[in-house]
Design an enzyme around this catalytic site. Structure first.
Site, PDB file in Angstrom:
ATOM      1  N   ASP A 131      -2.920   3.995   3.003  1.00  0.00           N
ATOM      2  CA  ASP A 131      -3.395   3.613   4.335  1.00  0.00           C
ATOM      3  C   ASP A 131      -4.863   3.986   4.525  1.00  0.00           C
ATOM      4  O   ASP A 131      -5.646   3.200   5.027  1.00  0.00           O
ATOM      5  CB  ASP A 131      -2.524   4.233   5.441  1.00  0.00           C
ATOM      6  CG  ASP A 131      -2.393   5.741   5.322  1.00  0.00           C
ATOM      7  OD1 ASP A 131      -2.715   6.298   4.259  1.00  0.00           O
ATOM      8  OD2 ASP A 131      -1.978   6.371   6.305  1.00  0.00           O
ATOM      9  N   GLY A 174     -10.807  11.986  -0.264  1.00  0.00           N
ATOM     10  CA  GLY A 174     -10.626  11.469  -1.623  1.00  0.00           C
ATOM     11  C   GLY A 174      -9.765  12.386  -2.491  1.00  0.00           C
ATOM     12  O   GLY A 174      -9.428  12.030  -3.619  1.00  0.00           O
ATOM     13  N   LYS A 222     -12.763   5.786   4.984  1.00  0.00           N
ATOM     14  CA  LYS A 222     -13.628   6.600   5.853  1.00  0.00           C
ATOM     15  C   LYS A 222     -14.633   7.307   4.939  1.00  0.00           C
ATOM     16  O   LYS A 222     -14.516   8.494   4.629  1.00  0.00           O
ATOM     17  CB  LYS A 222     -12.751   7.615   6.592  1.00  0.00           C
ATOM     18  CG  LYS A 222     -13.291   8.005   7.948  1.00  0.00           C
ATOM     19  CD  LYS A 222     -12.528   9.187   8.503  1.00  0.00           C
ATOM     20  CE  LYS A 222     -11.472   8.800   9.499  1.00  0.00           C
ATOM     21  NZ  LYS A 222     -10.853   9.993  10.139  1.00  0.00           N
ATOM     22  N   ASP A 275      -0.340   8.534  11.516  1.00  0.00           N
ATOM     23  CA  ASP A 275       0.368   9.273  12.573  1.00  0.00           C
ATOM     24  C   ASP A 275      -0.534  10.201  13.382  1.00  0.00           C
ATOM     25  O   ASP A 275      -1.632  10.559  12.956  1.00  0.00           O
ATOM     26  CB  ASP A 275       1.472  10.128  11.950  1.00  0.00           C
ATOM     27  CG  ASP A 275       0.904  11.306  11.158  1.00  0.00           C
ATOM     28  OD1 ASP A 275       0.046  11.072  10.289  1.00  0.00           O
ATOM     29  OD2 ASP A 275       1.295  12.454  11.439  1.00  0.00           O
ATOM     30  N   ARG A 290       3.182   5.868  14.301  1.00  0.00           N
ATOM     31  CA  ARG A 290       2.929   5.087  13.084  1.00  0.00           C
ATOM     32  C   ARG A 290       3.302   3.616  13.299  1.00  0.00           C
ATOM     33  O   ARG A 290       2.875   2.745  12.560  1.00  0.00           O
ATOM     34  CB  ARG A 290       3.760   5.631  11.910  1.00  0.00           C
ATOM     35  CG  ARG A 290       3.383   7.029  11.434  1.00  0.00           C
ATOM     36  CD  ARG A 290       4.138   7.331  10.145  1.00  0.00           C
ATOM     37  NE  ARG A 290       4.173   8.750   9.812  1.00  0.00           N
ATOM     38  CZ  ARG A 290       3.300   9.358   9.004  1.00  0.00           C
ATOM     39  NH1 ARG A 290       2.305   8.679   8.471  1.00  0.00           N
ATOM     40  NH2 ARG A 290       3.425  10.639   8.720  1.00  0.00           N
ATOM     41  N   ASP A 311      -9.886   9.440   2.800  1.00  0.00           N
ATOM     42  CA  ASP A 311     -10.718  10.299   3.642  1.00  0.00           C
ATOM     43  C   ASP A 311     -11.581  11.156   2.696  1.00  0.00           C
ATOM     44  O   ASP A 311     -12.589  10.676   2.168  1.00  0.00           O
ATOM     45  CB  ASP A 311      -9.734  11.127   4.501  1.00  0.00           C
ATOM     46  CG  ASP A 311     -10.372  11.839   5.668  1.00  0.00           C
ATOM     47  OD1 ASP A 311     -11.549  12.182   5.572  1.00  0.00           O
ATOM     48  OD2 ASP A 311      -9.691  12.068   6.670  1.00  0.00           O
TER      49      ASP A 311
HETATM   50  C1  PRP Z   1      -3.154  10.843   4.567  1.00  0.00           C
HETATM   51  C2  PRP Z   1      -3.310   9.460   3.959  1.00  0.00           C
HETATM   52  C3  PRP Z   1      -3.775   9.758   2.563  1.00  0.00           C
HETATM   53  C4  PRP Z   1      -4.538  11.049   2.706  1.00  0.00           C
HETATM   54  C5  PRP Z   1      -5.999  10.769   2.663  1.00  0.00           C
HETATM   55  O1  PRP Z   1      -1.897  11.310   4.225  1.00  0.00           O
HETATM   56  O2  PRP Z   1      -2.114   8.737   3.976  1.00  0.00           O
HETATM   57  O3  PRP Z   1      -2.692   9.914   1.671  1.00  0.00           O
HETATM   58  O4  PRP Z   1      -4.188  11.615   3.972  1.00  0.00           O
HETATM   59  O5  PRP Z   1      -6.743  11.942   2.807  1.00  0.00           O
HETATM   60  P1  PRP Z   1      -7.729  12.505   1.715  1.00  0.00           P
HETATM   61  O6  PRP Z   1      -8.526  11.363   1.187  1.00  0.00           O
HETATM   62  O7  PRP Z   1      -8.586  13.470   2.532  1.00  0.00           O
HETATM   63  O8  PRP Z   1      -6.936  13.202   0.681  1.00  0.00           O
HETATM   64  P2  PRP Z   1      -1.199  12.566   4.941  1.00  0.00           P
HETATM   65  O9  PRP Z   1      -1.306  13.738   4.046  1.00  0.00           O
HETATM   66  O10 PRP Z   1      -1.694  12.675   6.351  1.00  0.00           O
HETATM   67  O11 PRP Z   1       0.335  12.176   4.922  1.00  0.00           O
HETATM   68  P3  PRP Z   1       1.096  10.916   5.559  1.00  0.00           P
HETATM   69  O12 PRP Z   1       0.652   9.714   4.767  1.00  0.00           O
HETATM   70  O13 PRP Z   1       2.533  11.241   5.339  1.00  0.00           O
HETATM   71  O14 PRP Z   1       0.725  10.801   7.012  1.00  0.00           O
END
Ligand code: PRP
Length: 185
Positions: free
Chosen positions: A103, A108, A134, A162, A168, A106
């Site tokens: 999704d 990475g 992002k 979320d 979601r 951020d």
């Molecule tokens: C979110 C998103 C990515 C990750 C990105 O998952 O779905 O997997 O963060 O962040 P990063 O690039 O800083 O690593 P999250 O851990 O919030 O879990 P979720 O998908 O269950 O909401």
């Protein structure tokens, strides 16, 4: 639970725009994987809404699987860089064309960890499709082969993303007004 209308600051990407872009991504992926076998891997939980819509626009035969990782501490809103795998794949990916479906990218850290881990399983190819990028927040460079939208550094929710595990289901991407949002007890 609060109604999202109480704390939405703005709709960043509306339903129509999401649908249009996802259809384009599906077409592009279908062209690129024509005559190739394909396995889509959804990174739970955020990627699930996107994958379900995307796969219906992918016209080449493909299989799907899911894996779950956690990169954010419970209740925290920043990536810790501390990644845990909580659900492994059911599929042997050796010699398969794998497309990861996320999704949002951020910092990475999550994708870097997943890519490193999956490479050790010797897929034929390993690519990334992320709905939201992002980029301002990136701490480690990650390759994104299919990108839905580049977004600014705002706290977003909806369409898989979320707020404390809720919202979601919303069919658009919105920005939260953190002054109005009440953390659930
Ligand atoms: C979110 C998103 C990515 C990750 C990105 O998952 O779905 O997997 O963060 O962040 P990063 O690039 O800083 O690593 P999250 O851990 O919030 O879990 P979720 O998908 O269950 O909401």
């Amino acid at each position: 639970m609060q109604d999202y209308k109480e704390f939405i600051a703005e709709t960043l990407i509306n339903e129509k725009t999401l649908k249009r872009r996802i259809k384009e991504l599906g077409k592009q992926i279908s062209r690129d994987y024509a005559n190739e076998d394909l396995l889509l891997i959804c990174i739970l939980r955020g990627g699930i809404v996107f994958m379900v819509d995307l796969m219906r626009h992918i016209t080449v035969p493909h299989a799907v699987d899911c894996m779950a990782l956690t990169s954010y501490g419970v209740g925290a809103r920043e990536s810790s860089g501390n990644i845990r795998m909580s659900l492994d794949l059911q599929t042997n990916i050796e010699n398969k064309n794998v497309l990861l479906v996320e999704d949002i990218v951020d910092s990475g850290h999550t994708l870097t960890h997943v890519l490193e881990m999956l490479r050790t399983r010797h897929p034929k190819s390993l690519k990334v499709c992320a709905l939201l990028d992002k980029e301002e927040r990136r701490e480690i460079p990650v390759p994104i082969d299919y990108r839905g939208f580049s977004i600014p550094n705002k706290f977003v929710f909806g369409y898989g993303l979320d707020l404390d595990e809720y919202y979601r289901n919303l069919p658009f991407i919105a920005v939260v007004d953190l002054k109005k949002y009440k953390h659930p007890a």
